[in-house]
Design a protein around this motif. Structure first.
Motif, PDB file in Angstrom:
ATOM      1  N   ALA A 132       0.832  -1.207   0.000  1.00  9.60           N
ATOM      2  CA  ALA A 132       0.000   0.000   0.000  1.00  9.60           C
ATOM      3  C   ALA A 132       0.865   1.255   0.000  1.00  9.60           C
ATOM      4  N   ALA A 133       1.992   1.218   0.719  1.00 13.27           N
ATOM      5  CA  ALA A 133       2.874   2.385   0.759  1.00 13.27           C
ATOM      6  C   ALA A 133       3.478   2.663  -0.611  1.00 13.27           C
ATOM      7  N   VAL A 134       3.945   1.620  -1.290  1.00 15.20           N
ATOM      8  CA  VAL A 134       4.542   1.798  -2.621  1.00 15.20           C
ATOM      9  C   VAL A 134       3.501   2.323  -3.601  1.00 15.20           C
ATOM     10  N   LEU A 135       2.330   1.695  -3.618  1.00 17.58           N
ATOM     11  CA  LEU A 135       1.283   2.131  -4.541  1.00 17.58           C
ATOM     12  C   LEU A 135       0.753   3.516  -4.170  1.00 17.58           C
ATOM     13  N   GLY A 136       0.650   3.796  -2.867  1.00 14.26           N
ATOM     14  CA  GLY A 136       0.176   5.105  -2.438  1.00 14.26           C
ATOM     15  C   GLY A 136       1.121   6.224  -2.846  1.00 14.26           C
ATOM     16  N   LEU A 137       2.419   6.022  -2.625  1.00 13.31           N
ATOM     17  CA  LEU A 137       3.392   7.032  -3.048  1.00 13.31           C
ATOM     18  C   LEU A 137       3.405   7.182  -4.565  1.00 13.31           C
ATOM     19  N   SER A 138       3.304   6.059  -5.275  1.00 15.22           N
ATOM     20  CA  SER A 138       3.275   6.110  -6.741  1.00 15.22           C
ATOM     21  C   SER A 138       2.056   6.882  -7.225  1.00 15.22           C
ATOM     22  N   ALA A 139       0.915   6.677  -6.554  1.00 15.04           N
ATOM     23  CA  ALA A 139      -0.301   7.406  -6.934  1.00 15.04           C
ATOM     24  C   ALA A 139      -0.140   8.901  -6.673  1.00 15.04           C
ATOM     25  N   TRP A 140       0.419   9.262  -5.521  1.00 14.33           N
ATOM     26  CA  TRP A 140       0.641  10.676  -5.201  1.00 14.33           C
ATOM     27  C   TRP A 140       1.534  11.323  -6.259  1.00 14.33           C
ATOM     28  N   ILE A 141       2.580  10.641  -6.677  1.00 14.75           N
ATOM     29  CA  ILE A 141       3.509  11.179  -7.657  1.00 14.75           C
ATOM     30  C   ILE A 141       2.812  11.409  -8.998  1.00 14.75           C
ATOM     31  N   ARG A 142       1.875  10.536  -9.366  1.00 12.51           N
ATOM     32  CA  ARG A 142       1.247  10.598 -10.685  1.00 12.51           C
ATOM     33  C   ARG A 142      -0.066  11.378 -10.718  1.00 12.51           C
ATOM     34  N   PHE A 143      -0.736  11.506  -9.592  1.00 15.67           N
ATOM     35  CA  PHE A 143      -2.033  12.177  -9.586  1.00 15.67           C
ATOM     36  C   PHE A 143      -1.957  13.639  -9.159  1.00 15.67           C
ATOM     37  N   ALA A 228       8.776  -9.815  -2.063  1.00 17.23           N
ATOM     38  CA  ALA A 228       9.809  -8.781  -1.925  1.00 17.23           C
ATOM     39  C   ALA A 228      10.299  -8.319  -3.288  1.00 17.23           C
ATOM     40  N   ALA A 229      10.286  -9.210  -4.272  1.00 16.56           N
ATOM     41  CA  ALA A 229      10.702  -8.829  -5.623  1.00 16.56           C
ATOM     42  C   ALA A 229       9.743  -7.793  -6.191  1.00 16.56           C
ATOM     43  N   GLY A 230       8.448  -8.009  -5.999  1.00 17.54           N
ATOM     44  CA  GLY A 230       7.473  -7.036  -6.462  1.00 17.54           C
ATOM     45  C   GLY A 230       7.620  -5.700  -5.770  1.00 17.54           C
ATOM     46  N   LEU A 231       7.874  -5.725  -4.456  1.00 22.39           N
ATOM     47  CA  LEU A 231       8.052  -4.472  -3.716  1.00 22.39           C
ATOM     48  C   LEU A 231       9.290  -3.716  -4.194  1.00 22.39           C
ATOM     49  N   ALA A 232      10.385  -4.422  -4.411  1.00 25.82           N
ATOM     50  CA  ALA A 232      11.612  -3.764  -4.860  1.00 25.82           C
ATOM     51  C   ALA A 232      11.435  -3.169  -6.251  1.00 25.82           C
ATOM     52  N   ALA A 233      10.829  -3.936  -7.160  1.00 24.82           N
ATOM     53  CA  ALA A 233      10.622  -3.433  -8.521  1.00 24.82           C
ATOM     54  C   ALA A 233       9.679  -2.239  -8.518  1.00 24.82           C
ATOM     55  N   GLY A 234       8.593  -2.330  -7.740  1.00 24.53           N
ATOM     56  CA  GLY A 234       7.646  -1.220  -7.679  1.00 24.53           C
ATOM     57  C   GLY A 234       8.235   0.010  -7.027  1.00 24.53           C
ATOM     58  N   LEU A 235       9.068  -0.191  -6.022  1.00 23.13           N
ATOM     59  CA  LEU A 235       9.701   0.941  -5.348  1.00 23.13           C
ATOM     60  C   LEU A 235      10.592   1.714  -6.308  1.00 23.13           C
ATOM     61  N   LEU A 236      11.384   0.985  -7.098  1.00 20.73           N
ATOM     62  CA  LEU A 236      12.285   1.652  -8.030  1.00 20.73           C
ATOM     63  C   LEU A 236      11.504   2.321  -9.150  1.00 20.73           C
ATOM     64  N   TYR A 237      10.578   1.605  -9.738  1.00 20.39           N
ATOM     65  CA  TYR A 237       9.878   2.137 -10.915  1.00 20.39           C
ATOM     66  C   TYR A 237       8.820   3.176 -10.541  1.00 20.39           C
ATOM     67  N   GLY A 238       8.100   2.923  -9.466  1.00 20.51           N
ATOM     68  CA  GLY A 238       6.978   3.783  -9.136  1.00 20.51           C
ATOM     69  C   GLY A 238       7.332   4.997  -8.305  1.00 20.51           C
ATOM     70  N   VAL A 239       8.289   4.840  -7.366  1.00 20.66           N
ATOM     71  CA  VAL A 239       8.602   5.921  -6.423  1.00 20.66           C
ATOM     72  C   VAL A 239       9.894   6.635  -6.802  1.00 20.66           C
ATOM     73  N   PHE A 240      10.869   5.882  -7.266  1.00 24.48           N
ATOM     74  CA  PHE A 240      12.170   6.477  -7.595  1.00 24.48           C
ATOM     75  C   PHE A 240      12.469   6.357  -9.086  1.00 24.48           C
ATOM     76  N   GLY A 241      11.434   6.565  -9.887  1.00 20.25           N
ATOM     77  CA  GLY A 241      11.616   6.504 -11.328  1.00 20.25           C
ATOM     78  C   GLY A 241      12.531   7.575 -11.876  1.00 20.25           C
ATOM     79  N   HIS A 242      12.758   8.634 -11.087  1.00 25.86           N
ATOM     80  CA  HIS A 242      13.659   9.687 -11.570  1.00 25.86           C
ATOM     81  C   HIS A 242      15.103   9.214 -11.658  1.00 25.86           C
ATOM     82  N   PHE A 243      15.415   8.040 -11.080  1.00 25.06           N
ATOM     83  CA  PHE A 243      16.752   7.469 -11.245  1.00 25.06           C
ATOM     84  C   PHE A 243      16.872   6.671 -12.541  1.00 25.06           C
TER      85      PHE A 243
END
Length: 634
Positions: A132-143, A228-243
């Protein structure tokens, strides 16, 4: 300046409910159950519904009968075709059985979760919170941008809105041949949700961006079997995509390539599963996914093809591929190819040319002379894939070793596209869009790196409870470390209109009856289409003299007719150059001559008839209003 908060909230809720209804309930209801693993069934049906909507949408839109009633009849026909031999019940019994089975399955899942909670297991709760944290932050960044700004992001927004409205109005290729897959889905969802078109367009783009994050997370989890693989991939792509080396801001706009890229990693997963599990359902869904991407965008199709080839080569290298599966793939890929080219063939036979900007963009040269070496993130991606392959090789797990090869092949293909200028292929389209496939490959590699760590601990005999705690801590610490140096922030975009212009358009749409008004404004046809009418100021000044109190449109010197709409709104910008924050992007507004002519028309009208009523005014914009004195609104 934002649109009304209530309207925005209502649009988001309606869009979420519409997506759940179409890709959850309707997909489960009308489509057959595929021969895939239980964990993949819902996603397989939802993604297949995309293809069904696009294929049916093309046919119905071409026949000018695309509406919910006809589309529902088509879906009932699909259901009848697949269930006619298995069930002899009436349709009402089908409804009761499906409803009961769905409620029973949800109840079982809730009871299982509650049982784990009472037993004191914290792992499911922590996993849900992190997800929920990864998806929530990703939503905040995009919405955030679309929530706080009325203007539509990116220059393609107006064309997207125009095409969606054209499809709703019965026109499939209004400006020429171009893949209409995304716009067909948008038109159908817009009909289902019945929301206002402007906020729907804005939030559909943000929703697709969030769906891309969910796609990356789901694929990484299903590939490795490690959450954990899904969380790591989502964290990088969804929250820290600027890297990552791609234009992340495109995920807040309605861009067809992003819509297609959402399906790239699932394509790799279903193709690889088809080779390794050898179940026909995976072959079928793979073909449907390739067809869907082909109907959406050519560059996204290239990315999906690279993903499918990478999965196939990995299966060959690990001796997972077999001749019977290959024979099943031949018709599936052939149908996907036919579905991709069929709309163009139909359009060319009907005498419709390609969109004027498509061929030049795809064939233009970028001027890039060659590569300058692989960046560090690419090497980290190779290292993560290699680590996963090493762990799989030590455990003699050919399927997981092939997975590492799939990720490596995907990254190799993505980097290979970027290296094409080195051999003389200097495509502008590939040079500016190839980074998106690299970003997807690196996100998958990040998931493999996390899975390699967890698999290594499992191989050393570490207890599951300890592994779960260690991986949760590792992912959390990685997020904190990345955020410490460069914290995530909402995405921002340039726009073609100031916020106030779009906000006033939306206010007019919601206030006055449909087709009862006309707006004089620069290049804003898409905002008014299907709701009212729009004329560019240059056309207005040329054809509508200021002599008459109520405007009369002169088609020729000897032929004229009064404007028949009840209200006319004249948008006159106060400024020619506006900035947004630190973006320093100029708005596309009328040039100096056009604005001077428009102001001159207003002065001439006022000199003859008195003050022109002001409907809205602030420091950026004045909107004048003329009301037809001959009668009331219809």
């Amino acid at each position: 300046m934002a649109l009304p908060q209530g309207l925005l909230l209502l649009t988001v809720v309606q869009l979420a409910l519409g997506i759940g209804l179409v890709f959850g309930v309707a997909a489960r209801w009308f489509l057959p159950r595929f021969d895939v693993e239980a964990e993949d069934q819902a996603v397989a049906q939802a993604l297949s519904m995309l293809t069904v909507l696009m294929m049916a949408g093309y046919v119905l839109a071409a026949a000018r009968v695309l509406n919910l009633a006809v589309l529902t009849a088509v879906l009932w026909g699909i259901r009848w075709f697949f269930y006619r031999r298995e069930r002899q019940d009436t349709h009402m019994l089908w409804v009761a059985e499906d409803l009961y089975s769905t409620v029973e399955r949800i109840g079982h899942q809730l009871r299982a979760w509650a049982g784990r909670s009472r037993s004191g297991s914290w792992r499911p709760t922590v996993g849900m919170l992190l997800t929920a944290a990864v998806l929530g932050l990703s939503a905040w960044i995009r919405f955030d941008f679309n929530w706080t700004h009325a203007a539509l992001p990116f220059s393609d927004a107006y064309e997207t809105l125009s095409w969606m409205k054209s499809i709703e109005h019965g026109m499939l290729f209004p400006n020429g041949l171009y893949p209409q897959g995304e716009y067909l889905v948008m038109a159908i969802l817009h009909r289902v949700t019945r929301t206002s078109a402007i906020p729907f367009d804005k939030f559909f783009g943000s929703t697709v961006g969030l769906a891309m994050v969910a796609s990356v997370m789901w694929t990484s989890w299903r590939f490795t079997g490690r959450k954990a693989a899904g969380l790591a991939a989502g964290l990088l792509y969804g929250v820290f995509g600027h890297f990552l080396p791609y234009t992340e801001a495109r995920q807040i706009a309605t861009e067809a390539q992003e819509f297609g890229n959402m399906l790239v990693l699932p394509t790799a997963y279903f193709v690889y599963q088809a080779w390794t599990v050898r179940r026909m359902g995976y072959v079928t869904v793979s073909g449907l996914l390739l067809a869907a991407v082909g109907l959406i965008h050519p560059i996204a199709l290239l990315n999906a093809a690279i993903a499918a080839v990478a999965a196939t080569v990995a299966a060959l290298l690990t001796r997972q591929a077999t001749l019977p599966v290959f024979r099943r793939f031949v018709p599936a890929v052939s149908v996907a190819a036919l579905a991709t080219v069929a709309p163009y063939a139909m359009g060319l036979l009907a005498g419709i040319p390609f969109l004027a900007t498509t061929i030049p963009f795809l064939t233009a040269s970028s001027g890039v002379s060659g590569a300058s070496g692989l960046p560090v993130e690419d090497w980290l991606g190779w290292a993560a894939a290699a680590a996963y392959w090493l762990v799989a090789a030590l455990r003699r797990d050919a399927v997981k070793a092939g997975l590492a090869m799939t990720a490596a092949g995907l990254l190799l293909g993505a980097v290979g596209v970027q290296e094409l200028p080195s051999i003389g292929v200097r495509s502008l389209a590939l040079s500016v869009r190839s980074g998106e496939l690299v970003a997807l490959a690196l996100a998958l590699a990040a998931g493999l790196g996390a899975a390699a760590l967890e698999d290594s601990m499992a191989g050393l005999g570490v207890a599951e409870r300890v592994r779960s705690a260690a991986m949760a801590a590792a992912v959390s610490l990685a997020g904190l470390a990345l955020g410490w140096g460069e914290p995530p922030a909402p995405l921002a975009s340039y726009t073609m209109d100031p916020d106030v212009t779009v906000a006033e358009f939306e206010h007019i749409v919601r206030t006055f009856p449909r087709n009862s008004w006309l707006v004089v404004s620069a290049d804003d046809y898409a905002l008014a289409a299907n709701q009212g009418y729009q004329i560019n100021p240059s056309v207005w000044v040329k054809h509508v003299p200021a002599r008459a109190r109520w405007p009369v449109y002169r088609y020729t010197p000897h032929r004229a007719a009064p404007i028949y709409q009840h209200r006319v709104f004249i948008f006159v910008p106060r400024r020619l150059s506006l900035m947004y924050g630190e973006m320093f992007a100029q708005w596309q507004i009328p040039d100096q001559r056009q604005l001077a002519d428009e102001r001159g028309w207003v002065r001439h009208w006022q000199a003859r008839h008195g003050p022109l009523p002001v409907y809205f005014a602030n420091r950026q914009l004045v909107v004048y209003e003329l009301v037809n004195p001959s009668g009331g609104e219809e």
